[in-house]
Design an enzyme around this catalytic site. Structure first.
Site, PDB file in Angstrom:
ATOM      1  N   ALA A  33     -10.518  70.830  38.435  1.00 51.33           N
ATOM      2  CA  ALA A  33      -9.698  70.735  37.621  1.00 51.33           C
ATOM      3  C   ALA A  33      -9.845  70.441  36.058  1.00 51.33           C
ATOM      4  O   ALA A  33      -9.112  70.571  35.052  1.00 51.33           O
ATOM      5  CB  ALA A  33      -8.480  69.644  37.827  1.00 51.33           C
ATOM      6  N   ALA A  43       6.377  56.593  45.994  1.00 54.30           N
ATOM      7  CA  ALA A  43       7.763  56.080  46.273  1.00 54.30           C
ATOM      8  C   ALA A  43       7.953  56.272  47.819  1.00 54.30           C
ATOM      9  O   ALA A  43       7.723  57.670  48.050  1.00 54.30           O
ATOM     10  CB  ALA A  43       8.729  56.473  45.509  1.00 54.30           C
ATOM     11  N   GLU A 129       3.864  76.143  45.907  1.00 54.49           N
ATOM     12  CA  GLU A 129       3.074  77.057  46.915  1.00 54.49           C
ATOM     13  C   GLU A 129       3.062  76.532  48.285  1.00 54.49           C
ATOM     14  O   GLU A 129       3.097  77.206  49.338  1.00 54.49           O
ATOM     15  CB  GLU A 129       1.350  76.819  46.413  1.00 54.49           C
ATOM     16  CG  GLU A 129       0.494  77.546  47.258  1.00 54.49           C
ATOM     17  CD  GLU A 129       0.746  79.105  47.334  1.00 54.49           C
ATOM     18  OE1 GLU A 129       1.333  79.559  48.005  1.00 54.49           O
ATOM     19  OE2 GLU A 129       0.215  79.772  46.125  1.00 54.49           O
ATOM     20  N   VAL A 132       6.035  77.862  50.843  1.00 50.37           N
ATOM     21  CA  VAL A 132       5.901  78.914  51.800  1.00 50.37           C
ATOM     22  C   VAL A 132       4.880  79.127  52.466  1.00 50.37           C
ATOM     23  O   VAL A 132       3.995  79.544  51.926  1.00 50.37           O
ATOM     24  CB  VAL A 132       6.509  80.265  50.797  1.00 50.37           C
ATOM     25  CG1 VAL A 132       6.385  81.643  51.920  1.00 50.37           C
ATOM     26  CG2 VAL A 132       7.837  80.162  49.884  1.00 50.37           C
ATOM     27  N   LYS A 205      12.294  80.394  52.910  1.00 52.18           N
ATOM     28  CA  LYS A 205      10.832  81.009  52.557  1.00 52.18           C
ATOM     29  C   LYS A 205      11.139  82.343  52.161  1.00 52.18           C
ATOM     30  O   LYS A 205      10.329  82.760  51.091  1.00 52.18           O
ATOM     31  CB  LYS A 205       9.887  80.887  53.450  1.00 52.18           C
ATOM     32  CG  LYS A 205       9.509  79.270  53.950  1.00 52.18           C
ATOM     33  CD  LYS A 205       8.804  79.201  55.211  1.00 52.18           C
ATOM     34  CE  LYS A 205       8.614  77.886  55.484  1.00 52.18           C
ATOM     35  NZ  LYS A 205       7.915  77.499  56.938  1.00 52.18           N
TER      36      LYS A 205
HETATM   37  P1  NDP Z   1       8.632  63.946  56.482  1.00 51.67           P
HETATM   38  O1  NDP Z   1      10.061  63.430  56.983  1.00 51.67           O
HETATM   39  O2  NDP Z   1       7.394  63.502  57.581  1.00 51.67           O
HETATM   40  O3  NDP Z   1       8.511  62.848  55.014  1.00 51.67           O
HETATM   41  C1  NDP Z   1       9.529  62.389  54.188  1.00 51.67           C
HETATM   42  C2  NDP Z   1       9.105  61.097  53.718  1.00 51.67           C
HETATM   43  O4  NDP Z   1       9.801  60.968  52.648  1.00 51.67           O
HETATM   44  C3  NDP Z   1       9.437  60.105  54.739  1.00 51.67           C
HETATM   45  O5  NDP Z   1       8.403  59.044  54.751  1.00 51.67           O
HETATM   46  C4  NDP Z   1      10.790  59.624  54.328  1.00 51.67           C
HETATM   47  O6  NDP Z   1      10.991  58.412  54.741  1.00 51.67           O
HETATM   48  C5  NDP Z   1      10.640  59.678  52.948  1.00 51.67           C
HETATM   49  N1  NDP Z   1      12.014  59.611  52.068  1.00 51.67           N
HETATM   50  C6  NDP Z   1      12.933  60.445  52.271  1.00 51.67           C
HETATM   51  N2  NDP Z   1      13.898  60.035  51.476  1.00 51.67           N
HETATM   52  C7  NDP Z   1      13.214  59.418  50.581  1.00 51.67           C
HETATM   53  C8  NDP Z   1      14.090  58.602  49.561  1.00 51.67           C
HETATM   54  N3  NDP Z   1      15.304  59.031  49.032  1.00 51.67           N
HETATM   55  N4  NDP Z   1      13.256  57.784  48.729  1.00 51.67           N
HETATM   56  C9  NDP Z   1      12.016  57.557  49.163  1.00 51.67           C
HETATM   57  N5  NDP Z   1      11.406  58.038  50.306  1.00 51.67           N
HETATM   58  C10 NDP Z   1      12.300  58.886  51.057  1.00 51.67           C
HETATM   59  O7  NDP Z   1       8.908  65.281  55.882  1.00 51.67           O
HETATM   60  P2  NDP Z   1       7.402  66.353  55.841  1.00 51.67           P
HETATM   61  O8  NDP Z   1       6.511  65.691  55.211  1.00 51.67           O
HETATM   62  O9  NDP Z   1       7.412  66.974  57.075  1.00 51.67           O
HETATM   63  O10 NDP Z   1       8.218  67.269  54.761  1.00 51.67           O
HETATM   64  C11 NDP Z   1       8.385  66.970  53.442  1.00 51.67           C
HETATM   65  C12 NDP Z   1       8.691  68.149  52.568  1.00 51.67           C
HETATM   66  O11 NDP Z   1       7.801  69.196  52.947  1.00 51.67           O
HETATM   67  C13 NDP Z   1      10.118  69.054  53.073  1.00 51.67           C
HETATM   68  O12 NDP Z   1      10.731  69.544  52.350  1.00 51.67           O
HETATM   69  C14 NDP Z   1       9.549  70.075  53.946  1.00 51.67           C
HETATM   70  O13 NDP Z   1      10.394  71.176  54.389  1.00 51.67           O
HETATM   71  C15 NDP Z   1       8.202  70.637  53.641  1.00 51.67           C
HETATM   72  N6  NDP Z   1       7.306  71.060  54.189  1.00 51.67           N
HETATM   73  C16 NDP Z   1       6.744  70.563  55.553  1.00 51.67           C
HETATM   74  C17 NDP Z   1       5.798  70.931  56.226  1.00 51.67           C
HETATM   75  C18 NDP Z   1       5.273  70.203  57.567  1.00 51.67           C
HETATM   76  O14 NDP Z   1       4.426  70.935  57.994  1.00 51.67           O
HETATM   77  N7  NDP Z   1       5.989  69.259  57.715  1.00 51.67           N
HETATM   78  C19 NDP Z   1       5.219  72.155  55.832  1.00 51.67           C
HETATM   79  C20 NDP Z   1       5.738  72.692  54.550  1.00 51.67           C
HETATM   80  C21 NDP Z   1       6.602  72.271  53.861  1.00 51.67           C
HETATM   81  P3  NDP Z   1      12.038  58.123  56.109  1.00 51.67           P
HETATM   82  O15 NDP Z   1      11.094  58.646  57.252  1.00 51.67           O
HETATM   83  O16 NDP Z   1      12.394  56.589  56.115  1.00 51.67           O
HETATM   84  O17 NDP Z   1      13.327  59.003  55.799  1.00 51.67           O
HETATM   85  N1  HSE Z   2       9.014  73.466  59.734  1.00 50.83           N
HETATM   86  C1  HSE Z   2       8.327  74.484  58.982  1.00 50.83           C
HETATM   87  C2  HSE Z   2       7.559  75.369  59.883  1.00 50.83           C
HETATM   88  C3  HSE Z   2       7.258  73.689  58.102  1.00 50.83           C
HETATM   89  O1  HSE Z   2       7.630  75.172  61.278  1.00 50.83           O
HETATM   90  O2  HSE Z   2       7.227  76.349  59.634  1.00 50.83           O
HETATM   91  C4  HSE Z   2       6.355  74.637  57.076  1.00 50.83           C
HETATM   92  O3  HSE Z   2       7.290  75.052  56.257  1.00 50.83           O
END
Ligand code: NDP
Ligand code: HSE
Length: 438
Positions: A33, A43, A129, A132, A205
């Site tokens: 980078a 947070a 990135e 999708v 996506k």
């Molecule tokens: P998770 O539910 O595992 O993580 C989300 C985190 O954010 C949790 O710790 C949650 O806390 C916290 N959170 C939610 N709302 C708030 C808030 N208002 N303030 C502070 N913290 C908050 O989700 P993922 O990591 O699986 O997914 C995150 C994003 O990535 C989503 O948009 C998802 O669609 C995307 N994504 C996920 C993939 C995957 O493989 N999991 C792949 C590609 C994209 P709490 O649990 O207490 O609600």
């Molecule tokens: N829930 C999604 C999946 C996470 O199963 O493909 C990745 O975007």
């Protein structure tokens, strides 16, 4: 050079993976980078979890808005998911002149036009990135690597959860419910798993890829969405016997009449590479006029595979941070004032081939009745199988593969077939795509 300061919102599956990958590979990432990328603030609702992860290296808070407005933060990484608070946070970060990295496809499919316009106006980048196909760098491939091409179509397995479920059912005979439970435990599924199994996540996506491929605004509301929840084991087996696999595909295609934008279970010839993509793996075929068909394969969900894409965006944004906003890669590949208003086609105008399964009385003349209906509508049959009757049952399964026809014709044929006295119940329709090079 001064470190770039990142504010990480959400340390669930993807957020914690992002922290780990960035920490583990810090030295190489800095060399790539050109400056250190430092997570300065985190947070999450769970402060104790955040403190444990940060180990004193970052300021921890449960107020994500504090991070989005902090003058010390250069890039906000939104990984909380959802479309209400996440939308407010992203717009707040943009308003405060911060670049944004997000994996939130739902947010961008629904509010992308608003968010990209706000970012353009503020001169900041919204990088996505990871939104999708998890770890596959498909946005970069479409937006930059294939930029010379007129994209003709995209067809992809873009939901890891549903592909995992289909693989577990086909390979191990697992039940739908058990396979879904596994996918949730592995961190693949969305908070609301109906997004995965009903094709909504794939449509989010696909909406983004269609915009980048064809230079159209994001139009999730026009996507046709059908998931895997109504697929039966019989359909999977019959498709197999005919030389096909069933996959949940997202397909977008440029046609003379408009753009197809559709997600549905699809029969694909078993010999195609994409038919053999199993488990959480995703694969996307992109047909460009110059390059021909290309395919991108990799983990479509999960903690570190998705973090790989998030961190790649962080490096990209760091590299572009100081460049002139006018000369950055446009969010949706085309310059905002050069977007096209070509229409998304209704499903009735989409042309494809079909798998039909019906239950019929095992008596002479049934097939003639069915084939007459199809012939009258100009639908030709490619293959047909009549299964042996199960002992004690008077019905048999008939499976037909048709050549390509318009969806409105096949729907008309199906209602006529279902009205025949010799047919029991409804006719199952699954779309079929050869996905050859044309
Ligand atoms: P998770 O539910 O595992 O993580 C989300 C985190 O954010 C949790 O710790 C949650 O806390 C916290 N959170 C939610 N709302 C708030 C808030 N208002 N303030 C502070 N913290 C908050 O989700 P993922 O990591 O699986 O997914 C995150 C994003 O990535 C989503 O948009 C998802 O669609 C995307 N994504 C996920 C993939 C995957 O493989 N999991 C792949 C590609 C994209 P709490 O649990 O207490 O609600
Ligand atoms: N829930 C999604 C999946 C996470 O199963 O493909 C990745 O975007």
């Amino acid at each position: 050079m001064k470190a770039i300061n990142v504010g990480l919102l959400g340390i669930g599956t993807v957020g914690s993976g992002t922290f780990k990958v960035l920490s583990r590979n810090a030295e190489e990432i800095t060399r790539r980078a050109g400056r250190e990328i430092r997570i300065a603030m985190i947070a999450d609702r769970d402060i104790e979890k955040a403190k444990k992860l940060a180990g004193g290296s970052a300021i921890v808070t449960d107020d994500a808005f504090k991070v989005a407005s902090s003058p010390d933060i250069d890039i906000v990484v939104e990984l909380i998911g959802g479309t209400t608070v996440a939308r407010q946070l992203v717009l707040e970060a943009i308003k405060n002149g911060k670049h944004v990295v997000t994996a939130n496809k739902a947010l961008l499919a629904l509010y992308g036009n608003e968010i990209f316009a706000a970012a353009q106006k503020a001169g900041v980048i919204v990088a996505f990135e990871a939104a999708v196909a998890g770890g596959i760098p498909i946005i970069k491939a479409l937006r930059e690597g294939l930029t010379a091409n007129r994209i003709e179509w995209i067809a992809g397995i873009i939901n890891g959860t549903s592909n995992y479920i289909l693989s577990e059912m086909r390979e191990k005979g697992a039940s739908f419910a058990d396979a879904l439970k596994d996918a949730q435990a592995l961190g693949y599924a969305e908070l609301d798993p109906t997004f995965d199994i009903e094709g909504i996540d794939a449509a989010h996506k696909l909406t983004l890829m269609a915009s980048i491929a064809f230079g159209i605004p994001t139009q999730f509301d026009k996507a046709y969405t059908e998931g895997i929840s109504k697929l039966t084991r019989e359909d999977i087996t019959y498709a197999e016997e005919l030389g096909y696999r069933i996959k949940l595909l997202g397909i977008t295609k440029r046609t003379e009449k408009g753009i197809e934008l559709r997600v549905h279970p699809t029969l694909i010839p078993a010999k195609r590479l994409i038919a053999n993509v199993e488990g959480v793996m995703n694969a996307i075929l992109v047909k460009g006029d110059a390059v021909g068909a290309t395919m991108y394969y990799g983990a479509g969900a999960g903690s570190e595979p998705t973090a790989s894409a998030v961190v790649a965006d962080l490096v990209d944004v760091t590299r572009m941070h100081t460049s002139d906003p006018e000369h950055r890669v446009p969010h949706l590949a085309f310059q905002p004032d050069a977007m096209s208003d070509v229409a998304i086609l209704p499903m009735s105008e989409v042309e494809t081939a079909y798998y039909l399964r019906m239950r019929a009385f095992d008596k002479p003349g049934v097939l003639a009745d069915v084939t007459r209906i199809l012939a009258d509508l100009g639908i030709s049959i490619d293959a047909m199988v009549q299964k042996e009757p199960i002992e004690g049952e008077e019905h048999v399964d008939i499976i037909m593969l048709t050549h390509r026809t318009l969806e409105k014709h096949i729907d008309c044929a199906i209602s006529k077939i279902e009205a025949l006295a010799v047919i029991s119940g409804s006719v199952k329709k699954i779309r079929l795509e050869e996905l050859n090079r044309n």
